[in-house]
Design an enzyme around this catalytic site. Structure first.
Site, PDB file in Angstrom:
ATOM      1  N   LYS A  81       0.972  -1.063  -0.044  1.00 50.16           N
ATOM      2  CA  LYS A  81      -0.226   0.420   0.161  1.00 50.16           C
ATOM      3  C   LYS A  81       0.400   1.024  -0.256  1.00 50.16           C
ATOM      4  CE  LYS A  81      -4.126   1.999   2.371  1.00 50.16           C
ATOM      5  NZ  LYS A  81      -5.039   1.917   3.905  1.00 50.16           N
ATOM      6  N   SER A 108      -9.879   1.605   3.409  1.00 50.60           N
ATOM      7  CA  SER A 108      -8.963   2.886   2.070  1.00 50.60           C
ATOM      8  C   SER A 108      -7.458   1.742   1.123  1.00 50.60           C
ATOM      9  CB  SER A 108      -8.156   3.649   2.413  1.00 50.60           C
ATOM     10  OG  SER A 108      -6.957   3.252   3.851  1.00 50.60           O
ATOM     11  N   SER A 151      -9.641  -0.870   7.197  1.00 51.00           N
ATOM     12  CA  SER A 151      -9.316   0.130   5.202  1.00 51.00           C
ATOM     13  C   SER A 151      -8.550  -1.259   4.654  1.00 51.00           C
ATOM     14  CB  SER A 151      -8.420   0.749   5.170  1.00 51.00           C
ATOM     15  OG  SER A 151      -9.052   1.920   6.140  1.00 51.00           O
TER      16      SER A 151
END
Length: 449
Positions: free
Chosen positions: A79, A157, A181
């Protein structure tokens, strides 16, 4: 979803010589580059040359029986919230474009490298991790698994993290979870996502959203895949996961808040999963969780996410606020209005909440609840800010309950093949990570029947 292999299968194939790290990396790179796929929106940066070089190095080490772990050579995505030495960490934003390159890997990235995983690239995400939907106005929004021609959100996210695993652009993903997330994008894409007990995995080298709530976890194709990655991230030995028999599991379904306002498909899928578990001998009890009513008032002024993100962003947003996603900046700025007294109250209230909830759920093996109240909405339907806010809160609600109690939780796909993706969440008190993995492994094979 294509039938991509698990980490265990990939490990066996590498050990036996049926494949090589080079072949695995080249296949992932080809999927990322496919113009008909989601690669251009899933990745912010693809580290092609370094990934191929790392793959060759792992293949060479394996030939001389010196691979650092059984999983050495398997491509994994990172990420865009994590530092990778020599790269700029943008956190899905344009506000950090001119930041210096990281001098060190984040602690978790370093642990993955040490185990021999190959970093394939940096995945797209909600800017600064501040939403459960996954829309990014700067880098585009990868389309999720459901009805891709129409374009449904991937969840956030860790949006790119989930899609990278879904589409075989990586075989595991490093994500974060502050209010869901890892679990929300896992639920929206029919994969598995794990939020560990926060203290088990170091936050060093990751751009913070809320240092009180941020947790670092994996997204992958199976419970065992997540357990392997979680052990590496926590710097614990990777040991074989023993599924618990469903018969005799004692599971509590919280009827307070967690079952409110569910989409029809979520409610039907969840109830079917509960019936299946009961038919296999699980003891399921529906319980009131009055403690959950305290969480809304605790977050009324923005909670930890607003106060702690504002502390981190307050100077950057003064100079670069015009390039922030307005839907993100408005949430950060709620922290400006919180006083020190408000924050101290929040700390004390959370401490009390954790103690009360832990005492309440102690008799049970785990809580079981829908991961999200909603199914993945269409991207086009969220152009309106009010619609976005409504769906974002519905996506985050149940997962946030677990972050607020400092728990650990996993999202498992519970829908039938061809149906809209729905996640079932198993959660426990902080420190019960191994039990949650064992329970999840036991029910993984039965809940989708």
């Amino acid at each position: 979803m294509p039938d991509f292999p698990t980490l265990a299968k990939l490990s066996d194939d590498l050990e036996s010589g049926r494949t090589t790290s080079r072949k695995l990396v080249e296949a992932c790179l080809a999927r990322i580059a496919d113009p008909a796929g989601e690669g251009q929106r899933t990745f912010i940066h693809v580290d092609k040359d370094a990934a191929l070089a790392a793959a060759d190095a792992m293949d060479a080490l394996r030939k001389v029986k010196a691979a650092p772990s059984r999983y050495a050579g398997i491509p994994i995505s990172i990420k865009d919230l994590f530092d990778i030495k020599g790269q700029v960490t943008r956190a899905g934003s344009r506000a950090l474009d001119d930041s210096p390159a990281a001098e060190h890997d984040a602690a978790t990235v370093e642990r993955l490298r040490k185990a021999g995983f190959v970093l394939i690239g940096r995945t797209n995400m909600t800017e600064f991790a501040y939403s459960g939907i996954g829309i990014n106005p700067h880098y585009g929004t990868p389309k999720g698994a459901w009805n891709r021609a129409e374009g449904h959100v991937p969840g956030g996210s860790s949006s790119g993290a989930a899609v990278s695993v879904l589409d075989g652009m990586a075989h595991g993903a490093l994500g974060t979870d502050t209010g869901g997330s890892c679990r929300i994008p896992a639920a929206f894409n029919g994969i598995v996502g794990y939020k560990p007990t926060q203290r088990r995995v170091p936050l060093d080298g990751a751009v913070p959203l809320s240092f009180s709530l941020d947790s670092i976890g994996p997204l992958a194709r199976s419970v065992s895949c997540c357990a392997i990655l979680d052990a590496v991230l926590a710097n614990e030995p990777v040991v074989a996961l023993r599924p618990r028999p469903v018969k005799g599991m004692r599971l509590a379904v919280p009827t307070t808040i967690a079952l409110d306002d569910l989409d029809k498909a979520v409610a039907e899928t969840f109830e079917r999963a509960l019936k299946t578990l009961a038919d296999h001998g699980a003891i399921i009890e529906r319980i009131e969780m009055a403690e959950f009513h305290d969480i809304g008032p605790m977050n009324a002024k923005g909670g930890f996410a607003a106060s702690e993100s504002y502390a981190w962003h307050r100077y950057l947003i003064t100079t670069k606020g015009d390039v922030y996603d307005p839907r993100v900046s408005v949430r950060i700025m709620r922290g400006e209005a919180q006083s020190a007294a408000d924050y101290i109250d929040l700390l004390n209230e959370r401490r009390s909440l954790i103690a009360r909830v832990n005492a309440h759920i102690a008799p049970y093996d785990a809580l079981v609840l829908p991961t999200t109240a909603n199914t993945p909405p269409k991207i086009a339907d969220l152009a309106d800010d009010k619609a976005f806010t409504t769906q974002n809160l519905r996506a985050l609600r149940n997962c946030t309950l677990i972050n607020m109690i400092d728990g650990c939780a996993i999202s498992l796909p519970a829908h039938r093949e061809g149906d809209v993706p729905v996640g079932l969440m198993l959660a426990g008190a902080g420190g019960s990570d191994r039990r949650i993995f064992e329970l999840a492994a036991g029910m993984e094979a039965v809940i989708r029947v």
